[in-house]
Design a protein around this motif. Structure first.
Motif, mmCIF file in Angstrom:
data_model
loop_
_atom_site.group_PDB
_atom_site.id
_atom_site.type_symbol
_atom_site.label_atom_id
_atom_site.label_comp_id
_atom_site.label_asym_id
_atom_site.label_seq_id
_atom_site.Cartn_x
_atom_site.Cartn_y
_atom_site.Cartn_z
ATOM 1 N N VAL A 188 0.805 -1.231 0.000
ATOM 2 C CA VAL A 188 0.000 0.000 0.000
ATOM 3 C C VAL A 188 0.831 1.271 0.000
ATOM 4 C CG1 VAL A 188 -2.239 -0.691 0.891
ATOM 5 C CG2 VAL A 188 -0.401 -0.200 2.494
ATOM 6 N N ALA A 192 0.552 3.937 -3.022
ATOM 7 C CA ALA A 192 0.208 5.349 -2.865
ATOM 8 C C ALA A 192 1.194 6.224 -3.640
ATOM 9 C CB ALA A 192 0.195 5.728 -1.389
ATOM 10 N N MET A 216 -11.843 -0.790 -5.548
ATOM 11 C CA MET A 216 -12.751 0.352 -5.585
ATOM 12 C C MET A 216 -12.139 1.579 -4.906
ATOM 13 S SD MET A 216 -15.078 -1.008 -7.297
ATOM 14 C CE MET A 216 -16.747 -0.428 -7.315
ATOM 15 N N GLY A 217 -11.285 1.340 -3.911
ATOM 16 C CA GLY A 217 -10.633 2.457 -3.234
ATOM 17 C C GLY A 217 -9.683 3.189 -4.177
ATOM 18 N N ALA A 220 -11.743 5.244 -6.547
ATOM 19 C CA ALA A 220 -12.340 6.428 -5.923
ATOM 20 C C ALA A 220 -11.318 7.550 -5.837
ATOM 21 C CB ALA A 220 -12.866 6.084 -4.532
ATOM 22 N N GLU A 221 -10.084 7.205 -5.487
ATOM 23 C CA GLU A 221 -9.092 8.243 -5.261
ATOM 24 C C GLU A 221 -8.434 8.726 -6.545
ATOM 25 O OE1 GLU A 221 -6.342 7.401 -2.148
ATOM 26 O OE2 GLU A 221 -7.952 7.316 -0.678
ATOM 27 N N THR B 218 -8.652 -2.959 5.489
ATOM 28 C CA THR B 218 -10.105 -2.893 5.658
ATOM 29 C C THR B 218 -10.654 -4.251 6.082
ATOM 30 O OG1 THR B 218 -10.457 -3.313 3.314
ATOM 31 C CG2 THR B 218 -10.419 -1.015 4.008
ATOM 32 N N LEU B 256 0.539 3.430 7.229
ATOM 33 C CA LEU B 256 -0.232 2.383 6.560
ATOM 34 C C LEU B 256 -1.682 2.820 6.375
ATOM 35 C CD1 LEU B 256 0.433 -1.164 8.033
ATOM 36 C CD2 LEU B 256 0.853 -0.349 5.726
ATOM 37 N N SER B 259 -2.098 5.681 3.832
ATOM 38 C CA SER B 259 -1.852 5.418 2.416
ATOM 39 C C SER B 259 -2.812 4.394 1.821
ATOM 40 C CB SER B 259 -0.396 5.027 2.162
ATOM 41 O OG SER B 259 0.011 4.001 3.009
ATOM 42 N N ALA B 260 -3.599 3.711 2.640
ATOM 43 C CA ALA B 260 -4.570 2.764 2.084
ATOM 44 C C ALA B 260 -5.690 3.544 1.392
ATOM 45 C CB ALA B 260 -5.147 1.895 3.191
ATOM 46 N N PRO B 261 -6.015 3.176 0.153
ATOM 47 C CA PRO B 261 -7.057 3.911 -0.553
ATOM 48 C C PRO B 261 -8.413 3.752 0.116
ATOM 49 C CG PRO B 261 -6.072 2.226 -1.977
ATOM 50 C CD PRO B 261 -5.468 2.070 -0.632
ATOM 51 N N LYS B 262 -9.193 4.814 0.115
ATOM 52 C CA LYS B 262 -10.504 4.795 0.774
ATOM 53 C C LYS B 262 -11.612 4.802 -0.279
ATOM 54 C CE LYS B 262 -8.254 6.144 4.683
ATOM 55 N NZ LYS B 262 -6.951 5.586 4.251
ATOM 56 N N ILE B 263 -12.669 4.024 -0.054
ATOM 57 C CA ILE B 263 -13.719 3.988 -1.078
ATOM 58 C C ILE B 263 -14.498 5.291 -1.151
ATOM 59 C CG2 ILE B 263 -14.155 1.510 -1.394
ATOM 60 C CD1 ILE B 263 -16.497 1.828 0.559
ATOM 61 N N ASP B 264 -14.342 6.160 -0.157
ATOM 62 C CA ASP B 264 -14.995 7.467 -0.275
ATOM 63 C C ASP B 264 -13.937 8.570 -0.382
ATOM 64 O OD1 ASP B 264 -13.970 7.204 2.209
ATOM 65 O OD2 ASP B 264 -15.786 7.783 3.287
ATOM 66 N N GLY B 265 -12.743 8.193 -0.831
ATOM 67 C CA GLY B 265 -11.642 9.166 -0.886
ATOM 68 C C GLY B 265 -11.572 9.919 -2.201
ATOM 69 N N PHE B 266 -12.721 10.381 -2.709
ATOM 70 C CA PHE B 266 -12.746 11.009 -4.026
ATOM 71 C C PHE B 266 -11.775 12.178 -4.098
ATOM 72 C CE2 PHE B 266 -16.938 9.245 -3.172
ATOM 73 C CZ PHE B 266 -16.901 8.226 -4.104
ATOM 74 N N ARG B 268 -8.885 12.480 -3.206
ATOM 75 C CA ARG B 268 -7.983 12.660 -2.080
ATOM 76 C C ARG B 268 -6.538 12.731 -2.572
ATOM 77 N NH1 ARG B 268 -5.915 9.269 2.735
ATOM 78 N NH2 ARG B 268 -5.736 7.559 1.263
ATOM 79 N N GLU B 269 -5.813 13.715 -2.111
ATOM 80 C CA GLU B 269 -4.392 13.800 -2.458
ATOM 81 C C GLU B 269 -3.612 13.405 -1.224
ATOM 82 O OE1 GLU B 269 -3.058 14.567 -5.363
ATOM 83 O OE2 GLU B 269 -4.906 15.138 -6.405
ATOM 84 N N VAL B 270 -2.968 12.234 -1.269
ATOM 85 C CA VAL B 270 -2.162 11.865 -0.114
ATOM 86 C C VAL B 270 -0.737 12.288 -0.353
ATOM 87 C CG1 VAL B 270 -3.305 9.961 1.035
ATOM 88 C CG2 VAL B 270 -2.161 9.563 -1.133
#
Ligand SMILES: Nc1ncnc2c1ncn2[C@@H]1O[C@H](COP(=O)(O)OP(=O)(O)OP(=O)(O)O)[C@@H](O)[C@H]1O
Ligand SMILES: Nc1ncnc2c1ncn2[C@@H]1O[C@H](COP(=O)(O)OP(=O)(O)OP(=O)(O)O)[C@@H](O)[C@H]1O
Ligand code: SF4
Ligand SMILES: [Mg+2]
Ligand SMILES: [Mg+2]
Lengths: 326, 320
Positions: A188, A192, A216-217, A220-221, B218, B256, B259-266, B268-270
């Motif tokens: 991960v 990223a 899906m994550g 979304a990002e 998750t 950790l 940096s894990a992608p989020k399903i509601d992270g539209f 999102r800039e990490v």
């Protein structure tokens, strides 16, 4: 709207087996605009890679484009010769696969691989190409790039190798990138990094990206729009936020519901019964009907109409509306 | 509740030296890779304890030592008070073996493709001369397949169905503990949900305990009662899912999770994390995370932080 970089129209990819002709991609249409990232999602076997491979002209024997058209910047490319297609790949279309080693030659220093690609596609001298190779590696975040050009692929970690592949895909400044699960094999934290890199390059250069993934994550990002595939067909397509938070197709709804992140605080995950049908045993009506909790006789009898590019959002007789999700 | 598994000071060092002749010719020293270092944790009965961490952090190595597939270099694993490595009573060893089962990521690779499903499921019981009458059929129904499936071959099933068969096989010897090494990593999300729900049902019905290994945060958050986070073979943080996800204390856990992608992270800039996991053969001094840690100090470079209690968590960081 600006003219799309990529247009796929009614694409059909067939597999000829001994017993039958199967459709791995069935009447799929979509566009990708400059600077846009289109996420393509769906479960294993949905036909995501087949559609991507059709665009880059990498389908070979039992597979072939049987119908439909593929247009790149206003030029039709599905009927080009192998040689012309090979030149287009690299120059106009960059490719990033899940396993970086499929795109790198293990016996050649990475600098030489970059220089070769650059000189094949751009009119540059050897010196200029070398300089460009180093800046390409710097751009994707390889430390001490001027030294690392002399390394072989095996001397890099998995994440670094994937960066090299992205540098290779981008060095001739293509207008389209096809990335097929580019981060699936990575941790991960490295994922990223790679995603931030893809997003930055796409934003800065206006490159169109087709990002194939089952995560899906990640979609979304990363994506602006998302296409959901099921059993070779497009189930739903639209802006990423709309599709993921307000799905119109029961399959998208089920896919989102079954992710553990959607079940925080719940005892059980929501599950979709059964699994995706094999191509040889597709149901006659809607391919999702055996797993769908809304299916009626009509769904079992007749497939819902295909999505045409730019119109409609879900291939479903009973598209979910906001008010009836309860 | 009582403790079922107790892991104490567990370490595993692999000899990764080149062959003797090469070493002599190339004048290379012996090389050792520490896959697991001084790991300590307890698993309560009928609970789910998860190990998370990135590739190479030592998750599978610990799992294999717990089931007895690998010998620890140091430390030990006690299951119900029995340490398989030092136990001498054959009866107790036999019983303990059947109490522990393991399931793996790739269900297909762990089955003999030429065996029928019945024989695959019954193998562990047959090996210990147990009673197999009607057992395969019963187990198949328990994992949501049909009794008729017993006569089929593995290739006739989908990935999720094969993982169900593996679960049935693991259940055949009526174990207390199942070590699950990335059991759903190869499955689609919709099928993953089916398998995780099934595992949860079986846990309540049969009073099972799971040691669950995964890199997917998750999934781990959903299924666990307690989570241990590993970095380069060491436990760096341990706590309940809520503690860990709502208020991670170790910078690595924080990295950790963010940096894990989020399903509601539209959109999102990490700020992507720095660097990559270092070479385990030559790990960094002090805190192994210091080269990537945004808050590292001079002390972090020189001194290794011990795993200490903090509230109800355990954390190995000087600055936590
Ligand atoms: N040699 C073959 N013969 C018959 N069917 C095949 C063959 N190769 C692939 N297929 C089928 O083609 C379909 C599309 O496969 P594709 O690789 O595009 O799926 P995908 O969506 O990329 O899946 P994944 O997430 O697993 O990569 C699948 O249903 C697959 O079973
Ligand atoms: N038999 C072996 N010989 C030498 N080194 C090994 C052996 N098995 C594992 N290792 C090394 O030990 C370290 C830990 O490996 P392990 O498989 O436990 O990691 P993991 O956390 O399960 O990773 P993954 O997520 O990739 O499965 C790695 O650096 C690995 O290369
Ligand atoms: S068409 Fe019918 S079966 Fe298919 S997804 Fe829509 S409601 Fe379900
Ligand atoms: Mg694919
Ligand atoms: Mg492992």
């Amino acid at each position: 709207m600006t003219e799309p970089i990529l247009s796929i129209r009614n694409l059909v990819v067939e597999i000829k087996t001994r017993h039958a002709i199967l459709k791995a991609v069935d009447c799929v249409s979509y566009d990708i605009a400059p600077g846009e990232i289109l996420g393509v999602v769906g479960e294993s076997g949905a036909g995501k890679s087949m559609a991507g491979n059709a665009v880059i002209g990498l389908l070979s024997k039992p597979f072939s484009v049987a119908d439909g058209e593929i247009w790149l910047k206003g030029r039709r490319i599905d009927n080009l010769s192998r040689e012309k297609m090979r030149r287009l790949r690299g120059k106009e279309i960059g490719v990033v696969f899940q396993d970086p080693l499929t795109s790198l030659n293990p016996l050649i220093r990475i600098g030489d691989q970059l220089v070769e690609t650059i000189m094949e596609h751009l009119k540059l001298s050897k010196k200029e190409a070398e300089r460009r190779a180093i800046s390409a590696l710097e751009e994707v975040g390889i430390p001490a790039a001027a030294k690392r050009v002399n390394s072989y692929p095996h001397e890099f970690s998995g994440g670094m190798r994937q960066r090299v592949v992205i540098a290779l895909a981008l060095c001739a400044e293509p207008s389209l990138i096809i990335a097929d699960e580019p981060t699936t094999a990575l941790d991960v934290s490295v994922q990223a990094q790679i995603i931030a890199l893809l997003k930055r390059l796409c934003r800065e250069r206006g490159t169109a990206v087709m990002l194939i993934t089952h995560d899906m994550g990640v979609v979304a990002e990363t994506a602006n729009r998302v296409a959901v595939m099921y059993a070779g067909r497009l189930a739903e397509i639209g802006p990423v936020r709309d599709v993921l938070t307000n799905p119109k197709h029961p399959y998208t709804d089920g896919l989102m519901g079954s992710t553990p992140a959607a079940a925080i605080g719940l005892e059980k995950l929501r599950q979709i019964p059964g699994s995706m049908p094999r191509l040889a045993r597709l149901p006659k009506g809607c391919a999702f009907s055996p797993r769908c909790n809304r299916a009626t006789d009509k769904c079992v009898q007749d497939p819902p109409p295909d999505l045409t590019a730019g119109e409609g959002y879900a291939a479903c007789w009973y598209s979910l509306k906001t008010e009836c999700t309860g | 509740m009582s403790t079922l598994v107790s892991v104490k000071n567990l370490s595993k060092v692999f000899d990764v030296s080149k062959p003797w002749l090469n070493r002599v010719i190339e004048r290379l020293p012996k090389a050792h890779l520490t896959a697991t270092s001084d790991v300590d944790f307890d698993v309560e009965e009928n609970a789910v304890y998860s190990l998370v961490g990135e590739s190479g952090s030592g998750k599978s190595t610990i799992g294999k030592m717990v089931v007895g597939l690998l010998q620890p270099t140091e430390g030990n694993v006690e299951i119900n008070g029995v340490d398989l490595a030092s136990e001498t009573d054959i009866e107790i060893i036999k019983q303990s073996r059947t109490d522990i089962q393991m399931i793996f990521q790739d269900p297909y690779a762990s089955m003999n493709p030429r065996w029928r499903v019945r024989d695959i499921i019954l193998e562990p019981v047959v090996a210990s001369n147990g009673d197999t009458e009607g057992l395969a059929e019963k187990l198949l129904e328990q994992v949501g397949l049909a009794a008729e499936d017993a006569t089929k071959f593995p290739h006739e099933f989908s990935g999720g169905q094969r993982q169900r068969i593996c679960i049935a096989r693991a259940l055949a010897s009526a174990p207390k503990l199942i070590v699950c090494d990335e059991p759903t990593s190869a499955l689609d999300v919709s099928v993953q949900a089916q398998v995780l729900n099934l595992m949860d049902d079986l846990k309540s019905e049969l009073g099972l305990t799971y040691l669950f290994i995964s890199h997917d945060l998750t999934v781990v958050r959903h299924i666990s009662d307690r989570i241990g986070v590993l970095y380069l073979g060491r436990l760096v943080e341990e706590g309940t899912p809520d503690q860990l996800f709502d208020a991670p204390k170790h910078p690595y856990t924080q990295m950790l999770i963010s940096s894990a992608p989020k399903i509601d992270g539209f959109g999102r800039e990490v700020d992507p994390p720095q660097g990559e996991i270092p070479d385990p053969i030559d790990p960094p001094s002090g805190c192994a995370f210091h080269p990537r840690c945004p808050i590292a100090t001079a002390k972090c470079k020189s001194e290794r932080p011990a795993l200490r209690e903090l509230d109800d968590n355990r954390v190995a960081c000087h600055l936590a």
